[in-house]
Design a protein around this motif. Structure first.
Motif, PDB file in Angstrom:
ATOM      1  N   ALA A 129       0.796  -1.218  -0.016  1.00  0.00           N
ATOM      2  CA  ALA A 129      -0.067  -0.098  -0.007  1.00  0.00           C
ATOM      3  C   ALA A 129       0.877   1.184  -0.083  1.00  0.00           C
ATOM      4  CB  ALA A 129      -0.976   0.015   1.162  1.00  0.00           C
ATOM      5  N   PHE A 130       0.679   2.218  -0.697  1.00  0.00           N
ATOM      6  CA  PHE A 130       1.110   3.346  -0.779  1.00  0.00           C
ATOM      7  C   PHE A 130       0.563   4.354   0.357  1.00  0.00           C
ATOM      8  CE2 PHE A 130       2.953   2.219  -4.768  1.00  0.00           C
ATOM      9  CZ  PHE A 130       4.054   2.738  -4.912  1.00  0.00           C
ATOM     10  N   GLY A 131       1.304   5.163   1.096  1.00  0.00           N
ATOM     11  CA  GLY A 131       0.993   5.913   2.087  1.00  0.00           C
ATOM     12  C   GLY A 131       1.140   7.298   1.529  1.00  0.00           C
ATOM     13  N   PRO A 132       0.366   8.051   2.253  1.00  0.00           N
ATOM     14  CA  PRO A 132       0.007   9.678   1.914  1.00  0.00           C
ATOM     15  C   PRO A 132       1.631  10.282   1.825  1.00  0.00           C
ATOM     16  CG  PRO A 132      -0.452   9.338   4.292  1.00  0.00           C
ATOM     17  CD  PRO A 132      -0.405   7.838   3.780  1.00  0.00           C
ATOM     18  N   ASP A 133       2.616   9.577   2.319  1.00  0.00           N
ATOM     19  CA  ASP A 133       4.018  10.209   2.230  1.00  0.00           C
ATOM     20  C   ASP A 133       4.442   9.601   0.978  1.00  0.00           C
ATOM     21  OD1 ASP A 133       4.145   7.611   2.889  1.00  0.00           O
ATOM     22  OD2 ASP A 133       5.150   7.812   4.711  1.00  0.00           O
ATOM     23  N   GLY A 134       3.936   9.207   0.095  1.00  0.00           N
ATOM     24  CA  GLY A 134       4.295   8.542  -1.271  1.00  0.00           C
ATOM     25  C   GLY A 134       5.310   7.387  -1.139  1.00  0.00           C
ATOM     26  N   TYR A 135       5.473   6.841   0.118  1.00  0.00           N
ATOM     27  CA  TYR A 135       6.407   5.829   0.326  1.00  0.00           C
ATOM     28  C   TYR A 135       5.574   4.392   0.105  1.00  0.00           C
ATOM     29  CZ  TYR A 135       9.788   8.773   2.390  1.00  0.00           C
ATOM     30  OH  TYR A 135      10.870   9.749   2.549  1.00  0.00           O
ATOM     31  N   LEU A 136       6.102   3.335  -0.374  1.00  0.00           N
ATOM     32  CA  LEU A 136       5.498   1.872  -0.545  1.00  0.00           C
ATOM     33  C   LEU A 136       5.637   1.105   0.943  1.00  0.00           C
ATOM     34  CD1 LEU A 136       4.072  -0.204  -2.049  1.00  0.00           C
ATOM     35  CD2 LEU A 136       6.362  -1.086  -2.795  1.00  0.00           C
ATOM     36  N   TYR A 137       4.355   0.945   1.439  1.00  0.00           N
ATOM     37  CA  TYR A 137       4.513   0.156   2.826  1.00  0.00           C
ATOM     38  C   TYR A 137       4.365  -1.240   2.136  1.00  0.00           C
ATOM     39  CZ  TYR A 137       4.483   4.132   5.296  1.00  0.00           C
ATOM     40  OH  TYR A 137       4.714   5.638   6.155  1.00  0.00           O
ATOM     41  N   ILE A 138       5.258  -2.444   3.013  1.00  0.00           N
ATOM     42  CA  ILE A 138       4.991  -3.679   2.617  1.00  0.00           C
ATOM     43  C   ILE A 138       5.120  -4.478   3.966  1.00  0.00           C
ATOM     44  CG2 ILE A 138       6.258  -5.630   1.538  1.00  0.00           C
ATOM     45  CD1 ILE A 138       8.174  -3.409   0.107  1.00  0.00           C
ATOM     46  N   SER A 139       4.202  -5.368   3.953  1.00  0.00           N
ATOM     47  CA  SER A 139       3.887  -6.283   5.222  1.00  0.00           C
ATOM     48  C   SER A 139       4.486  -7.778   4.819  1.00  0.00           C
ATOM     49  CB  SER A 139       2.359  -6.287   5.495  1.00  0.00           C
ATOM     50  OG  SER A 139       2.241  -7.329   6.686  1.00  0.00           O
ATOM     51  N   ILE A 189       9.618   1.788   2.066  1.00  0.00           N
ATOM     52  CA  ILE A 189      10.803   2.130   0.958  1.00  0.00           C
ATOM     53  C   ILE A 189      10.190   3.175   0.364  1.00  0.00           C
ATOM     54  CG2 ILE A 189      11.438  -0.457   1.445  1.00  0.00           C
ATOM     55  CD1 ILE A 189      10.544  -0.901  -1.493  1.00  0.00           C
ATOM     56  N   ASP A 190      11.193   3.892  -0.308  1.00  0.00           N
ATOM     57  CA  ASP A 190      10.927   4.847  -1.267  1.00  0.00           C
ATOM     58  C   ASP A 190      11.353   4.508  -2.710  1.00  0.00           C
ATOM     59  OD1 ASP A 190      10.815   7.286  -2.996  1.00  0.00           O
ATOM     60  OD2 ASP A 190      12.150   8.272  -1.537  1.00  0.00           O
ATOM     61  N   VAL A 191      10.425   4.126  -3.577  1.00  0.00           N
ATOM     62  CA  VAL A 191      10.565   3.534  -4.753  1.00  0.00           C
ATOM     63  C   VAL A 191      10.780   4.471  -5.987  1.00  0.00           C
ATOM     64  CG1 VAL A 191       9.385   1.283  -4.160  1.00  0.00           C
ATOM     65  CG2 VAL A 191       7.958   3.218  -5.206  1.00  0.00           C
ATOM     66  N   ARG A 192      10.650   5.792  -5.476  1.00  0.00           N
ATOM     67  CA  ARG A 192      10.611   6.950  -6.758  1.00  0.00           C
ATOM     68  C   ARG A 192      12.214   6.642  -7.155  1.00  0.00           C
ATOM     69  NH1 ARG A 192       7.641  10.825  -2.821  1.00  0.00           N
ATOM     70  NH2 ARG A 192       9.143   9.751  -1.371  1.00  0.00           N
ATOM     71  N   GLY A 193      12.635   6.724  -8.169  1.00  0.00           N
ATOM     72  CA  GLY A 193      13.950   6.964  -8.858  1.00  0.00           C
ATOM     73  C   GLY A 193      14.686   5.802  -8.238  1.00  0.00           C
ATOM     74  N   VAL A 194      14.302   4.738  -8.028  1.00  0.00           N
ATOM     75  CA  VAL A 194      14.941   3.422  -7.703  1.00  0.00           C
ATOM     76  C   VAL A 194      15.753   2.707  -8.842  1.00  0.00           C
ATOM     77  CG1 VAL A 194      14.749   1.091  -6.813  1.00  0.00           C
ATOM     78  CG2 VAL A 194      13.881   2.680  -5.493  1.00  0.00           C
ATOM     79  N   ASP A 195      16.877   2.101  -8.639  1.00  0.00           N
ATOM     80  CA  ASP A 195      17.740   1.631  -9.540  1.00  0.00           C
ATOM     81  C   ASP A 195      17.663   0.271  -9.286  1.00  0.00           C
ATOM     82  OD1 ASP A 195      19.531   0.622 -11.252  1.00  0.00           O
ATOM     83  OD2 ASP A 195      21.156   1.947 -10.783  1.00  0.00           O
ATOM     84  N   PRO A 196      17.234  -0.756  -9.768  1.00  0.00           N
ATOM     85  CA  PRO A 196      17.118  -2.249  -9.355  1.00  0.00           C
ATOM     86  C   PRO A 196      18.531  -2.700  -9.394  1.00  0.00           C
ATOM     87  CG  PRO A 196      15.952  -1.943 -11.485  1.00  0.00           C
ATOM     88  CD  PRO A 196      16.423  -0.686 -10.885  1.00  0.00           C
ATOM     89  N   THR A 197      19.410  -2.071 -10.194  1.00  0.00           N
ATOM     90  CA  THR A 197      20.637  -2.999 -10.434  1.00  0.00           C
ATOM     91  C   THR A 197      21.758  -1.971 -10.016  1.00  0.00           C
ATOM     92  OG1 THR A 197      20.828  -2.014 -12.863  1.00  0.00           O
ATOM     93  CG2 THR A 197      20.002  -4.428 -12.296  1.00  0.00           C
ATOM     94  N   PRO A 198      21.843  -1.591  -8.816  1.00  0.00           N
ATOM     95  CA  PRO A 198      23.091  -0.758  -8.291  1.00  0.00           C
ATOM     96  C   PRO A 198      24.377  -1.153  -8.282  1.00  0.00           C
ATOM     97  CG  PRO A 198      22.056  -1.857  -6.368  1.00  0.00           C
ATOM     98  CD  PRO A 198      21.293  -2.373  -7.483  1.00  0.00           C
ATOM     99  N   ALA A 199      25.500  -0.245  -8.457  1.00  0.00           N
ATOM    100  CA  ALA A 199      26.894  -0.666  -8.208  1.00  0.00           C
ATOM    101  C   ALA A 199      27.201  -1.426  -6.801  1.00  0.00           C
ATOM    102  CB  ALA A 199      27.712   0.640  -8.362  1.00  0.00           C
ATOM    103  N   PRO A 200      28.214  -2.147  -6.951  1.00  0.00           N
ATOM    104  CA  PRO A 200      28.730  -2.911  -5.810  1.00  0.00           C
ATOM    105  C   PRO A 200      28.770  -2.026  -4.447  1.00  0.00           C
ATOM    106  CG  PRO A 200      29.779  -3.891  -7.614  1.00  0.00           C
ATOM    107  CD  PRO A 200      29.127  -2.422  -8.293  1.00  0.00           C
ATOM    108  N   THR A 201      29.401  -0.766  -4.884  1.00  0.00           N
ATOM    109  CA  THR A 201      29.813   0.235  -3.763  1.00  0.00           C
ATOM    110  C   THR A 201      28.278   0.823  -3.073  1.00  0.00           C
ATOM    111  OG1 THR A 201      29.937   1.881  -5.221  1.00  0.00           O
ATOM    112  CG2 THR A 201      31.940   0.677  -4.515  1.00  0.00           C
ATOM    113  N   GLU A 202      27.200   0.441  -3.917  1.00  0.00           N
ATOM    114  CA  GLU A 202      25.918   1.358  -3.470  1.00  0.00           C
ATOM    115  C   GLU A 202      25.097   0.406  -2.669  1.00  0.00           C
ATOM    116  OE1 GLU A 202      24.994   4.088  -7.200  1.00  0.00           O
ATOM    117  OE2 GLU A 202      24.216   2.097  -7.048  1.00  0.00           O
TER     118      GLU A 202
END
Length: 245
Positions: free
Chosen positions: A181-191, A222-235
């Motif tokens: 569910a998305f909250g009013p803060d724009g974050y995705l809530y996951i149970s 979690i904030d899913v806005r602008g998420v990169d699903p394949t980050p560099a090893p240092t991220e």
């Protein structure tokens, strides 16, 4: 239930949609002094019955209004298929919106407490076309949150657009949890389920709901806005192993 305009009851092969005004539960005068003149609101009436799923025994788990100004809704099933219900014909369309079952992308492990367990669209779905699914992965039983994109046809998702946002080791077949569910803060809530097998006893390889060392048995934000699903090893990776509670 307060301030809910749509109530949904999910049955083995039907979805009942209850439509009511945004008032308190029909059995209570919540904001009034309950004097002799206090009368509960009338119960909500059944406005729509969706039945006749193509599979015959499909198990609907969520009825989603994508708020895209179109007369349709999405009906996700535990088997892994997301159907489109047409408000024009009052029927399910023959072509699924997305099929994660063995007859489609073959990603979902279905059975018992496993399966496609949740679906949520982004608050700006009208323009972004992005939505998220939560399912038990067929290959290893892990919990996966994956993002997909609507295709050029609003009744069909782009099946090639899947991007895994979060993966969590899940040692047992039960207690998978599952709510998005998305909250009013724009974050995705996951149970997240506690990993099983029972009694939250820590028998799972990854711990249990009482342990701060695992994401099992938690409600994540979690904030899913602008998420990169394949980050560099240092991220900071989206793999659950690098998260902390």
């Amino acid at each position: 239930l307060r301030n809910r305009s749509v109530w949904t009851a999910l049955c083995a092969s039907s979805v009942l949609v209850f439509v009511a005004t945004a008032v308190d539960a029909a059995t209570a005068c919540y904001t009034q002094n309950c004097l002799a003149t206090c009368t509960p609101n009338a119960p909500a009436a059944v406005s729509t019955v969706i039945s006749g799923f193509p599979g015959g025994t499909d198990t609907p788990i969520v009825f989603v209004d994508p708020a895209d100004n179109l007369p349709h809704r999405f009906v996700a099933t535990q088997e892994g298929v997301i159907f489109v219900w047409s408000g024009v014909t009052q029927t399910l369309l023959a072509t699924p919106f997305l099929d994660l079952s063995p007859s489609g992308l073959n990603k979902v492990a279905f059975g018992g407490e496993r399966g496609l367990l949740a679906m949520a669209v982004e608050p700006d779905y009208l323009t972004s076309g992005r939505f998220y699914v939560y399912y038990t992965r067929l290959s290893d039983g892990d919990i996966v949150v994956e993002r997909y994109q609507r295709s050029g046809n609003p009744e069909i998702a782009d099946s090639a657009s899947g991007a895994v946002i979060l993966r969590i080791d899940h040692p047992a077949s039960n207690h998978n949890g599952g709510q998005l569910a998305f909250g009013p803060d724009g974050y995705l809530y996951i149970s997240i389920g506690d990993g099983g097998p029972q009694c939250d006893n820590g028998a799972g390889a990854a711990g249990d709901g009482q342990s701060p060392g695992t994401l099992l048995g938690k409600i994540l934000r979690i904030d899913v806005r602008g998420v990169d699903p394949t980050p560099a090893p240092t991220e900071c990776s989206l793999d659950a192993a690098i998260y902390t509670v």
